[in-house]
Scaffold this active site. Structure first.
Site, PDB file in Angstrom:
ATOM      1  N   LYS A 277       4.680   1.108  -8.581  1.00 28.11           N
ATOM      2  CA  LYS A 277       3.446   0.640  -9.226  1.00 28.11           C
ATOM      3  C   LYS A 277       3.791  -0.153 -10.485  1.00 28.11           C
ATOM      4  O   LYS A 277       4.711   0.208 -11.212  1.00 28.11           O
ATOM      5  CB  LYS A 277       2.577   1.851  -9.628  1.00 28.11           C
ATOM      6  CG  LYS A 277       1.839   2.486  -8.465  1.00 28.11           C
ATOM      7  CD  LYS A 277       0.892   3.570  -8.956  1.00 28.11           C
ATOM      8  CE  LYS A 277       0.216   4.285  -7.801  1.00 28.11           C
ATOM      9  NZ  LYS A 277      -0.772   3.466  -7.093  1.00 28.11           N
ATOM     10  N   ARG A 351      -2.233   9.654   2.190  1.00 26.63           N
ATOM     11  CA  ARG A 351      -2.667   9.827   3.583  1.00 26.63           C
ATOM     12  C   ARG A 351      -1.554  10.456   4.425  1.00 26.63           C
ATOM     13  O   ARG A 351      -1.832  11.124   5.420  1.00 26.63           O
ATOM     14  CB  ARG A 351      -3.112   8.477   4.161  1.00 26.63           C
ATOM     15  CG  ARG A 351      -2.029   7.435   4.223  1.00 26.63           C
ATOM     16  CD  ARG A 351      -2.576   6.031   4.379  1.00 26.63           C
ATOM     17  NE  ARG A 351      -3.155   5.518   3.122  1.00 26.63           N
ATOM     18  CZ  ARG A 351      -3.770   4.350   3.013  1.00 26.63           C
ATOM     19  NH1 ARG A 351      -3.902   3.569   4.054  1.00 26.63           N
ATOM     20  NH2 ARG A 351      -4.259   3.958   1.860  1.00 26.63           N
TER      21      ARG A 351
HETATM   22  N1  BES Z   1      -2.979   7.349  -5.853  1.00 25.33           N
HETATM   23  C1  BES Z   1      -3.232   6.042  -5.396  1.00 25.33           C
HETATM   24  C2  BES Z   1      -4.723   5.661  -5.420  1.00 25.33           C
HETATM   25  C3  BES Z   1      -5.374   5.560  -6.773  1.00 25.33           C
HETATM   26  C4  BES Z   1      -5.510   4.344  -7.395  1.00 25.33           C
HETATM   27  C5  BES Z   1      -5.934   6.672  -7.375  1.00 25.33           C
HETATM   28  C6  BES Z   1      -6.147   4.255  -8.627  1.00 25.33           C
HETATM   29  C7  BES Z   1      -6.562   6.584  -8.593  1.00 25.33           C
HETATM   30  C8  BES Z   1      -6.688   5.383  -9.218  1.00 25.33           C
HETATM   31  C9  BES Z   1      -2.747   5.890  -3.938  1.00 25.33           C
HETATM   32  O1  BES Z   1      -1.669   6.663  -3.572  1.00 25.33           O
HETATM   33  C10 BES Z   1      -2.350   4.461  -3.749  1.00 25.33           C
HETATM   34  O2  BES Z   1      -1.495   4.019  -4.438  1.00 25.33           O
HETATM   35  N2  BES Z   1      -3.024   3.777  -2.828  1.00 25.33           N
HETATM   36  C11 BES Z   1      -2.762   2.410  -2.571  1.00 25.33           C
HETATM   37  C12 BES Z   1      -2.886   2.181  -1.086  1.00 25.33           C
HETATM   38  C13 BES Z   1      -2.437   0.813  -0.626  1.00 25.33           C
HETATM   39  C14 BES Z   1      -0.955   0.657  -0.824  1.00 25.33           C
HETATM   40  C15 BES Z   1      -2.792   0.663   0.826  1.00 25.33           C
HETATM   41  C16 BES Z   1      -3.774   1.558  -3.342  1.00 25.33           C
HETATM   42  O3  BES Z   1      -4.936   1.967  -3.465  1.00 25.33           O
HETATM   43  O4  BES Z   1      -3.394   0.520  -3.855  1.00 25.33           O
HETATM   44 ZN    ZN Z   2       0.201   5.733  -4.028  1.00 27.71          ZN
END
Ligand code: BES
Ligand code: ZN
Ligand code: ZN
Length: 499
Positions: A277, A351
């Site tokens: 990230k 997921r």
């Molecule tokens: N934990 C994150 C989602 C999230 C984002 C929670 C902002 C709280 C605030 C999750 O694991 C994630 O990173 N999801 C990705 C999925 C994508 C790579 C398909 C996302 O939302 O960018």
């Molecule tokens: Zn994530």
């Protein structure tokens, strides 16, 4: 904080705040206060030189002194009586509590008979108790100087007869405290809370609950269970994964006893893995175990309220970190249910751990499964940070959880899982892939992925709490920053009212 009922004739002898409800009468040219106060209070208000500034408008507060100067009267403006509702009471009470908690006096008496917009006196006491407990929460364990409120005692005054008074307050307090527990767990920092320490903490807490059995699977047992998706997310971690499995069996035998299962995402920190990230979105990822905290808190509150149903709570715990063993994008992993998953993005890890946990939970044959997860950033795009998303495979259960959220005034909205988005989760190289073909409908595509792991059409509800889990500072009963505990009340309400 101590909550109790006063007998109607006895008032508190100590100097105290006397809290009364005030409504707004807008039928005249100029809005004025409408109330059911006693003569002395009404007279004291009349004699206040600046009383015209207070019209009982929703969420406003007016402070004045009794004629004998012994009591400080706090009038809570709750808006027009026929339009007032529970949430206005929560918000106004929370604002009043925050204004009074360090204002010197140690007691507050709530005159419930003045809250005429709600019929049931027990409901009034319940809502005010929950609200004050929730409003008192601060994340200050790492602050050298802690704020010690002077207000310590809440007394409820009413001429009504209420059955089971102490139990009512005990349950309301337990619910408020469970919301605070969800916040405290979610706010805990990743250098302290990892899968191993978190599992221990949950185990210790759950061991004190009546009728609850605790089982925790370690890495070897998780391997034995073939939960390879959970292991794949854990591969880059310095800590072992854990699967916390709690079972509550009600003492009393009831005819319509059902079995409700809760499955929580417990990513103690989400770095994104190899799909690291960026700086702006990596901070706050300590809250990525918010789903597990929410469900554990709802489970605990339901157990302490003497839930008539059997409950299962399965929490999948690991961080999503990077080391030389971390799972690389393009990897294909066989899930617990036998389906192969191509991991195209290591940041779509929630997921993956939920998939194995859901499959494990289906084998327990519950009547319904609810999962909760901070699953997608796309949820914030779709519904903002104030609304929680619900998706599922069966309309009746979705309807029931929407009703529970309405009863609790928590914002919950359904998103549709359409066939096209389910197809989008199929992979060219494996049975499934963990990301969709585009950024669009990311929240539902994640849900479509999860649905592949629900066996035998067990009714299943998926709550994406990514938006609501953190900072809900627009709600006066939530902290000004950090975890909100939103959805604990709705899930608990759903469980306790399940038929
Ligand atoms: N934990 C994150 C989602 C999230 C984002 C929670 C902002 C709280 C605030 C999750 O694991 C994630 O990173 N999801 C990705 C999925 C994508 C790579 C398909 C996302 O939302 O960018
Ligand atoms: Zn994530
Ligand atoms: Zn995550």
């Amino acid at each position: 904080m101590n909550f109790s009922f006063l007998t109607a004739t006895k008032s508190s002898k100590k100097p105290h705040y006397h809290v009364v409800a005030a409504y707004q009468d807008t039928s005249k040219k100029k809005a004025v206060v409408k109330h059911k106060w006693n003569k002395e209070i009404a007279q004291a208000f009349k004699e206040m030189p600046n009383n015209s500034i207070f019209t009982g408008a929703s969420e406003s507060i007016f402070k004045f002194c009794s004629k004998d100067k012994k009591t400080i009267i706090i009038a809570l403006g709750l808006g027009e009586e026929n339009k007032s509702n529970n949430e206005i009471i929560r918000k106004t009470t929370a604002k009043a509590y925050k204004a009074l908690k360090n204002d010197g006096l140690s007691e507050a008496v709530f005159d419930l008979d003045t809250f005429t917009s709600i019929k049931d006196t027990a409901t009034k006491a319940k809502i005010i108790t929950e609200t004050i407990v929730m409003s008192g929460y601060v994340f200050d364990k790492y602050k050298s100087k802690k704020d010690e409120p002077t207000l310590k005692k809440i007394l409820f005054q009413t001429t009504d007869k209420i059955a089971n008074k102490q139990n009512l307050l005990k349950n309301a307090q337990a619910l408020g405290e469970s919301v605070n527990l969800a916040r405290e767990l979610t706010n805990e920092v990743p250098n302290i809370l990892n899968s191993e320490t978190y599992a221990k903490l949950l185990q210790k807490d759950a061991a004190q609950l009546p009728g609850v059995q605790v089982k925790t699977l370690n890495k070897a047992q998780i391997k034995k269970e073939k939960m390879n998706l959970l292991l794949a997310v854990n591969a880059g971690s310095a800590y072992e994964p854990r699967l916390v499995h709690l079972t509550y069996t009600p003492k009393k035998k009831s005819k319509n006893k059902k079995h409700i299962a809760l499955v929580g995402k417990g990513i103690t920190f989400d770095t994104g893995g190899y799909n690291l990230k960026p700086s702006a979105s990596i901070v706050t990822m300590k809250t990525d175990m918010g789903g597990s905290a929410t469900l554990y808190a709802a489970f605990k509150a339901a157990v302490l309220s003497g839930c008539p149903h059997k409950l299962t709570c399965v929490l999948a715990l690991t961080d999503n970190a990077v080391n030389e063993n971390a799972t690389m994008p393009d990897s294909i992993i066989k899930a617990r249910n036998g389906k192969t998953v191509e991991i195209l993005n290591t940041d779509a890890e929630g997921r993956l751990i939920l998939a194995d946990a859901l499959d494990y939970t289906c084998e327990l044959k519950p009547n319904v499964i609810i999962d909760a997860a901070t699953l997608t950033g796309a949820c914030l795009v779709a519904l903002g940070t104030e609304v929680c998303a619900v998706m599922g495979n069966e309309d009746k259960s979705i309807g029931e959880i929407l009703k529970a959220a309405k009863r609790q005034d928590e914002y919950l909205w359904q998103l549709p899982i359409i066939e096209e988005w389910r197809k989008d989760m199929k992979s060219k190289n494996a049975d499934l892939k963990n990301t969709g073909g585009s950024r669009f409908a990311g929240t539902v595509k994640a849900a479509a992925f999860l649905q592949e792991f629900i066996k035998n059409d067990i009714p299943w509800l998926h709550l994406d709490i990514a938006g609501v889990c953190d900072n809900q500072s627009h709600l006066p009963y939530c902290p000004s920053h950090g975890a909100s505990g939103i959805m604990v009340r709705s899930v608990c309400d759903y469980i306790l009212n399940y038929e």
